[in-house]
Design a protein around this motif. Structure first.
Motif, short mmCIF file in Angstrom:
data_model
loop_
_atom_site.label_atom_id
_atom_site.label_comp_id
_atom_site.label_asym_id
_atom_site.label_seq_id
_atom_site.Cartn_x
_atom_site.Cartn_y
_atom_site.Cartn_z
N UNK A 60 0.83 -1.19 0.00
CA UNK A 60 0.00 0.00 0.00
C UNK A 60 0.87 1.25 0.00
N UNK A 61 0.28 2.39 0.37
CA UNK A 61 0.96 3.67 0.23
C UNK A 61 2.22 3.78 1.07
N UNK A 62 2.14 3.45 2.35
CA UNK A 62 3.27 3.62 3.25
C UNK A 62 4.06 2.32 3.37
N UNK A 63 5.33 2.39 3.06
CA UNK A 63 6.20 1.23 3.18
C UNK A 63 7.45 1.64 3.93
N UNK A 64 8.22 0.64 4.36
CA UNK A 64 9.44 0.96 5.09
C UNK A 64 10.58 1.17 4.10
N UNK A 65 11.23 2.31 4.22
CA UNK A 65 12.35 2.63 3.35
C UNK A 65 13.26 3.61 4.08
N UNK A 66 14.34 4.02 3.45
CA UNK A 66 15.31 4.90 4.10
C UNK A 66 14.73 6.26 4.44
N UNK A 67 13.83 6.75 3.59
CA UNK A 67 13.25 8.08 3.77
C UNK A 67 11.74 7.97 3.65
N UNK A 68 11.03 8.60 4.59
CA UNK A 68 9.57 8.62 4.54
C UNK A 68 9.06 10.04 4.48
N UNK A 69 7.76 10.18 4.25
CA UNK A 69 7.17 11.51 4.11
C UNK A 69 5.67 11.44 4.34
N UNK A 70 5.07 12.60 4.58
CA UNK A 70 3.62 12.71 4.65
C UNK A 70 3.05 12.84 3.25
N UNK A 82 9.92 15.33 5.88
CA UNK A 82 10.62 14.26 5.17
C UNK A 82 11.60 13.69 6.18
N UNK A 83 11.41 12.42 6.57
CA UNK A 83 12.15 11.89 7.72
C UNK A 83 12.99 10.67 7.36
N UNK A 84 14.02 10.45 8.16
CA UNK A 84 14.90 9.30 7.99
C UNK A 84 14.52 8.19 8.95
N UNK A 85 14.64 6.96 8.49
CA UNK A 85 14.51 5.80 9.34
C UNK A 85 15.93 5.28 9.65
N UNK A 86 15.99 4.14 10.31
CA UNK A 86 17.31 3.53 10.55
C UNK A 86 17.99 3.20 9.23
N UNK A 148 16.84 13.57 19.04
CA UNK A 148 17.11 12.86 17.79
C UNK A 148 16.59 11.43 17.86
N UNK A 149 16.85 10.77 18.99
CA UNK A 149 16.42 9.38 19.15
C UNK A 149 14.90 9.27 19.09
N UNK A 150 14.22 10.20 19.73
CA UNK A 150 12.76 10.17 19.73
C UNK A 150 12.19 10.32 18.32
N UNK A 151 12.77 11.23 17.54
CA UNK A 151 12.26 11.49 16.20
C UNK A 151 12.41 10.27 15.29
N UNK A 152 13.51 9.53 15.45
CA UNK A 152 13.69 8.34 14.63
C UNK A 152 12.86 7.18 15.18
N UNK A 153 12.85 7.03 16.51
CA UNK A 153 12.15 5.90 17.13
C UNK A 153 10.66 5.89 16.80
N UNK A 154 10.05 7.05 16.72
CA UNK A 154 8.60 7.09 16.48
C UNK A 154 8.24 6.63 15.07
N UNK A 155 9.24 6.55 14.16
CA UNK A 155 8.99 6.05 12.80
C UNK A 155 9.55 4.65 12.59
N UNK A 156 10.20 4.10 13.60
CA UNK A 156 10.92 2.83 13.43
C UNK A 156 10.05 1.65 13.87
N UNK A 157 8.86 1.53 13.29
CA UNK A 157 7.89 0.52 13.71
C UNK A 157 8.32 -0.94 13.54
N UNK A 158 9.23 -1.29 12.62
CA UNK A 158 9.63 -2.71 12.59
C UNK A 158 10.34 -3.14 13.87
N UNK A 159 11.15 -2.25 14.44
CA UNK A 159 11.95 -2.64 15.60
C UNK A 159 11.38 -2.21 16.93
N UNK A 160 10.62 -1.12 16.96
CA UNK A 160 10.08 -0.61 18.23
C UNK A 160 8.79 0.15 17.95
#
Length: 364
Positions: A60-70, A82-86, A148-160
């Motif tokens: 679907x529309x949202x998938x896990x990748x290096x960069x995400x966006x609204x 425009x945000x970065x994941x792990x 910084x950790x909070x901003x990445x963690x809130x988008x890192x749904x595969x791991x947390x």
């Protein structure tokens, strides 16, 4: 298919560096209009570059990748981040800070994964299995990087699964998230998020179930957020949702009514033009602790109804038409229209109920 750790091309690396330069300094991700402008000055197409990153997971529309966006693939929200994941951190050239963030987040994921073992000692009462990220950051000396950790963690749904409101995290999608390197973690994410099989054709035995789901969502939205969500269509139109169909004309008429109701959701803002498309962002802004993943998945599935409806209206089918049929448990092409309509209604009722339950969980 390319993996999350494959080398990037020139445009992809430039986009990663652009986002990182702002994020590393301000602990906030830049908005799309900024990234679009900076990329454009160098002759790059920001939207095309965003979509070029390898992605794994849901079709679907949202998938896990290096960069995400609204927003959507076609039109990112200009004022959305425009945000970065792990996976994005993995490709950052600034090895010192990015490496620290990666190691700290891996350690937090492992701690959250390990906390699940408390369940073995408590078979009747759910024990606390979430961890407070600020406390853990203090424990490991990562306080300077907390934002910084909070901003990445809130988008890192595969791991947390990170709750921005409580600032607590618990195990994400992976059953076990204990990795020594970011690369090992990304390989596991890619393996776990293999493309899903087709959704099942769902039975639909209660004709008014979909209408009730719409009504319950509307009432819950008003109770929690103080405003109505559903713009009521004329009775002669909404009643179609409670009627079975016999042929393609009836199937298409039902799709039109359902997609119009979803499109006309009374959600503040104007972009994207569909109220359903604005719903996830509005709920996250108003209810930061809401289960964003559940809302996102439900909105994505509901949006597939629009894709199927539009394919009958516009001569040129959408590239996602086959995906939409697969998601809603429909064969392509549809030949048994009564069964197809029942499956669409059943999936819609299920996803609207998921959104209603997520909102209701936020009621004081």
């Amino acid at each position: 298919m390319s993996s999350l750790t494959d080398p990037l091309d020139e445009a992809q690396q430039f986009l990663i560096d652009t986002v990182w330069s702002i994020f590393s300094e301000h602990a906030r991700f830049p908005s799309f209009f900024y990234v679009d402008y900076v990329m454009g000055r160098e002759g790059y197409d920001a939207t095309a570059t965003l979509n070029s990153f390898p992605a794994v997971g849901t079709v679907l529309t949202h998938r896990y990748r290096a960069v995400g966006w609204w927003g959507t693939d076609i039109r990112p929200d200009r004022e959305g981040p425009v945000f970065l994941t792990m996976a994005g951190l993995y490709h950052v050239d600034d090895e010192s800070m990015a490496d620290k963030l990666g190691r700290y987040l891996l350690a937090f994921m492992a701690k959250c994964s390990g906390a699940q073992r408390a369940i073995l000692q408590s078979p009747f009462t759910m024990p606390p299995v979430d961890l407070h990220l600020p406390d853990y950051a203090k424990e490991i000396g990562a306080e300077p990087y907390l934002k910084h950790l909070e901003e990445v963690a809130r988008r890192e749904w595969p791991g947390v699964h990170y709750n921005e409101g409580s600032k607590k995290g618990e195990r994400g999608l992976l059953n076990k998230a204990s990795f020594s390197t970011v690369e090992d973690y990304l390989v596991a994410v890619g393996a776990e998020l293999a493309p899903p099989g087709p959704s099942a054709t769902l039975p639909y035995s209660e004709r008014r179930a979909l209408l009730r789901a719409i009504n319950f969502l509307d009432v819950t939205f008003e109770l929690v957020l103080g405003r109505r969500l559903v713009v009521r269509p004329p009775m002669d139109r909404s009643s179609l949702l409670a009627l079975d169909v016999e042929d393609e004309a009836g199937f298409q008429a039902g799709l039109v009514v359902l997609t119009d109701i979803l499109r006309d959701f009374d959600v503040p803002g104007g972009k994207p033009p569909s109220g359903l498309g604005r719903l996830e962002r509005h709920l996250v802004e108003q209810l930061p602790s809401i289960d964003q993943i559940a809302v996102r998945e439900a909105v994505e599935r509901l949006d597939q109804i629009r894709v199927i409806r539009n394919s009958a209206v516009h001569p040129k089918p959408s590239p996602g038409l086959l995906t939409a049929h697969q998601v809603l448990g429909l064969p392509f092409p549809v030949r048994d229209f009564p069964v197809a309509w029942n499956s669409v209604r059943a999936h819609a009722e299920k996803e609207l109920s998921r959104i209603q339950e997520a909102i209701q969980a936020m009621r004081p």
